[in-house]
Design an enzyme around this catalytic site. Structure first.
Site, PDB file in Angstrom:
ATOM      1  N   ASP A  43       0.863  -1.175   0.000  1.00 20.87           N
ATOM      2  CA  ASP A  43       0.000   0.000   0.000  1.00 20.87           C
ATOM      3  C   ASP A  43       0.907   1.235   0.000  1.00 20.87           C
ATOM      4  OD1 ASP A  43      -2.340   1.610   0.403  1.00 20.87           O
ATOM      5  OD2 ASP A  43      -1.795   1.750   2.519  1.00 20.87           O
ATOM      6  N   ILE A  44       0.663   2.161  -0.917  1.00 17.44           N
ATOM      7  CA  ILE A  44       1.468   3.385  -0.960  1.00 17.44           C
ATOM      8  C   ILE A  44       0.837   4.410  -0.020  1.00 17.44           C
ATOM      9  CG2 ILE A  44       2.256   5.281  -2.445  1.00 17.44           C
ATOM     10  CD1 ILE A  44       3.720   2.616  -2.952  1.00 17.44           C
ATOM     11  N   HIS A 125       6.217  13.695 -16.055  1.00 15.08           N
ATOM     12  CA  HIS A 125       6.978  14.932 -16.277  1.00 15.08           C
ATOM     13  C   HIS A 125       7.035  15.729 -14.985  1.00 15.08           C
ATOM     14  CE1 HIS A 125       3.895  18.222 -16.630  1.00 15.08           C
ATOM     15  NE2 HIS A 125       3.108  17.299 -17.128  1.00 15.08           N
ATOM     16  N   ASP A 137      -0.461  19.060 -11.938  1.00 15.41           N
ATOM     17  CA  ASP A 137       0.212  18.911 -13.237  1.00 15.41           C
ATOM     18  C   ASP A 137       1.658  19.390 -13.139  1.00 15.41           C
ATOM     19  OD1 ASP A 137       0.882  18.642 -15.886  1.00 15.41           O
ATOM     20  OD2 ASP A 137      -0.303  20.350 -16.567  1.00 15.41           O
ATOM     21  N   GLU A 171       8.139  18.827 -20.690  1.00 15.34           N
ATOM     22  CA  GLU A 171       6.925  18.253 -21.284  1.00 15.34           C
ATOM     23  C   GLU A 171       6.005  19.368 -21.750  1.00 15.34           C
ATOM     24  OE1 GLU A 171       2.667  16.816 -21.294  1.00 15.34           O
ATOM     25  OE2 GLU A 171       3.595  18.418 -20.182  1.00 15.34           O
ATOM     26  N   ASP A 200       0.496  11.410 -15.581  1.00 16.57           N
ATOM     27  CA  ASP A 200       0.472  12.861 -15.770  1.00 16.57           C
ATOM     28  C   ASP A 200      -0.909  13.341 -15.321  1.00 16.57           C
ATOM     29  OD1 ASP A 200       0.661  15.479 -16.582  1.00 16.57           O
ATOM     30  OD2 ASP A 200       1.006  15.039 -18.701  1.00 16.57           O
ATOM     31  N   HIS A 286      -2.966  24.477 -15.420  1.00 19.44           N
ATOM     32  CA  HIS A 286      -2.018  25.446 -15.997  1.00 19.44           C
ATOM     33  C   HIS A 286      -2.182  26.845 -15.425  1.00 19.44           C
ATOM     34  CE1 HIS A 286      -0.633  22.952 -19.741  1.00 19.44           C
ATOM     35  NE2 HIS A 286      -0.387  22.372 -18.590  1.00 19.44           N
ATOM     36  N   ASP A 305      -1.663   3.973  -5.381  1.00 16.00           N
ATOM     37  CA  ASP A 305      -1.713   2.532  -5.129  1.00 16.00           C
ATOM     38  C   ASP A 305      -1.778   1.752  -6.444  1.00 16.00           C
ATOM     39  OD1 ASP A 305      -1.586   2.947  -2.397  1.00 16.00           O
ATOM     40  OD2 ASP A 305      -3.759   2.843  -2.097  1.00 16.00           O
TER      41      ASP A 305
HETATM   42  N1  TRP Z   1      -0.037  16.642 -20.645  1.00 21.57           N
HETATM   43  C1  TRP Z   1      -0.927  17.774 -20.494  1.00 21.57           C
HETATM   44  C2  TRP Z   1      -0.161  18.826 -19.739  1.00 21.57           C
HETATM   45  O1  TRP Z   1       0.771  18.528 -19.040  1.00 21.57           O
HETATM   46  C3  TRP Z   1      -2.159  17.431 -19.723  1.00 21.57           C
HETATM   47  C4  TRP Z   1      -3.055  16.504 -20.445  1.00 21.57           C
HETATM   48  C5  TRP Z   1      -4.029  16.830 -21.276  1.00 21.57           C
HETATM   49  C6  TRP Z   1      -3.020  15.094 -20.415  1.00 21.57           C
HETATM   50  N2  TRP Z   1      -4.621  15.716 -21.793  1.00 21.57           N
HETATM   51  C7  TRP Z   1      -4.032  14.653 -21.253  1.00 21.57           C
HETATM   52  C8  TRP Z   1      -2.249  14.179 -19.732  1.00 21.57           C
HETATM   53  C9  TRP Z   1      -4.253  13.297 -21.432  1.00 21.57           C
HETATM   54  C10 TRP Z   1      -2.474  12.824 -19.926  1.00 21.57           C
HETATM   55  C11 TRP Z   1      -3.471  12.388 -20.759  1.00 21.57           C
HETATM   56  O2  TRP Z   1      -0.482  19.964 -19.839  1.00 21.57           O
HETATM   57 ZN    ZN Z   2       1.139  17.530 -17.457  1.00 24.24          ZN
HETATM   58 CA    CA Z   3      -2.506   4.077  -0.323  1.00 29.96          CA
END
Ligand code: TRP
Ligand code: ZN
Ligand code: CA
Length: 344
Positions: A43-44, A125, A137, A171, A200, A286, A305
């Site tokens: 378990d994390i 990223h 993000d 990224e 991500d 963002h 997890d």
């Molecule tokens: N990678 C995008 C970012 O960093 C975010 C994102 C948009 C995303 N659509 C996605 C990440 C689908 C994973 C899957 O701004």
């Molecule tokens: Zn992202």
């Molecule tokens: Ca956990």
């Protein structure tokens, strides 16, 4: 007598391990899960993952409010993650590249051991946009794979596959770091990567539970985990190819990943399914409010997890490798008079 107690196993882990064996061309055996010795993921700790986010937030705050490519907060983030991995016994390397006139960094961390010809990778990223600290993000994915990597070390995990973790730079400038890594990998090294898992945005404040619809074995591993929790999932559709799995996929590597939603608005059907409100999955996407307050703890915990579950299952190793003969139970074992154990 020389009878070992089998390690704890989950049925889901065993099934997925057999499936990835098929994916990679290793022949699946008919042995039961217990005999195969597949170790279950730990378990994390949500507390531990959130501490990493608090630390990344502090780094942003001390560096002008962001952790963006080319800014001091990015390099400080890399140094923070690298120090933890070095202390845990990882072999780390910094890969540098240039983008928009600034030096960028990918951090690659290898866990010693496993089959060098069968590599399982997980990546996130680590850069933010310049307008905010980037905690969902993508502090969220970065912290989850960091804590999973540390859990591998704590468990003394000895996977069958070789494990490699990556934190990508730039990224947000167009998958620059991950493209650089894949493009600079010799073809022979690329072909050793049997799976790449991408994380991500996995703690969105108004979360959905999205699984990438790419490699079927990886996808099923995640889906089974959430099914076990009783949490419904959907296929990720908010911009396929918009994160660091895309260069791997283009190079022919099987990929998968998790996502809890960005600027898209949750539908009323999704509100019925997951709770929350019919607003953006992440209203701070963002922007400057993507802070430690911009995290849904339940989503972050479940996804963290799930990361560990997938890493353990798809690398199919054991925490304590058996020495000598191992028996799944005593019913099918007889001990002859000469003391040598024989299985039925
Ligand atoms: N990678 C995008 C970012 O960093 C975010 C994102 C948009 C995303 N659509 C996605 C990440 C689908 C994973 C899957 O701004
Ligand atoms: Zn992202
Ligand atoms: Ca956990």
């Amino acid at each position: 007598m020389n009878i070992s107690v089998p390690r704890r196993v989950t049925a889901v882990a065993a099934l997925a391990a057999l499936a990835l064996g098929g994916l990679t061309g290793t022949s699946a055996t008919a042995r039961p899960a217990e005999a195969a010795g597949v170790a279950a993921a730990p378990d994390i700790s949500l507390t531990a993952v959130k501490q990493h986010l608090t630390d990344l937030q502090s780094i942003a705050t001390a560096n002008g409010g962001n952790r963006a490519h080319g800014r001091t907060g990015y390099k400080a983030s890399i140094d923070f993650v690298k120090a933890k991995l070095d202390a845990a016994g990882y072999t780390t390397s910094l890969q540098t590249f240039t983008s928009s006139g600034a030096t960028g960094y990918n951090l690659i961390a290898d866990w010693p051991g496993g089959d060098p010809n069968q590599v399982l990778m997980a990546g996130s990223h680590l850069d933010s946009v310049s307008s905010g600290p980037g905690i969902n993000d993508n502090g969220s994915g970065s912290a989850a794979i960091l804590e999973t990597a540390l859990a591998v070390s704590r468990a003394g995990y000895q996977p069958s596959k070789h494990l490699r973790f990556a934190w990508w730079g730039a990224e947000e400038l167009g998958l620059v770091g991950s493209k650089y890594y894949v493009n600079n990998l010799p073809t022979t090294e690329r072909s050793k990567i049997k799976g790449y898992l991408n994380f991500d945005m996995i703690g969105s404040p108004n979360p959905g539970y999205f699984v990438y619809d790419d490699d079927p074995t990886i996808e099923q591993t995640f889906k089974s985990y959430f099914a076990g929790l009783g949490v419904p999932t959907e296929i990720e559709t908010e911009g396929d190819g918009r994160s660091d799995h895309a260069p791997f996929k283009s190079a022919g590597v099987p990929v998968g990943g998790l996502f809890t939603g960005a600027s898209r608005v949750k539908t009323s059907a999704q509100v019925t399914k997951w709770g929350g409100t019919a607003t953006a999955f992440d209203r701070c996407y963002h922007s400057s409010c993507d802070t430690t307050s911009n995290i849904n703890d339940t989503a972050l915990d479940r996804n963290s997890d799930a990361v560990a579950h997938a890493i353990w299952t798809l690398s199919a190793g054991s925490t304590n490798p058996p020495t000598g003969k191992v028996f799944e139970n005593t019913a099918d074992v007889s001990i002859p008079d000469n003391g040598a154990a024989v299985t039925s």
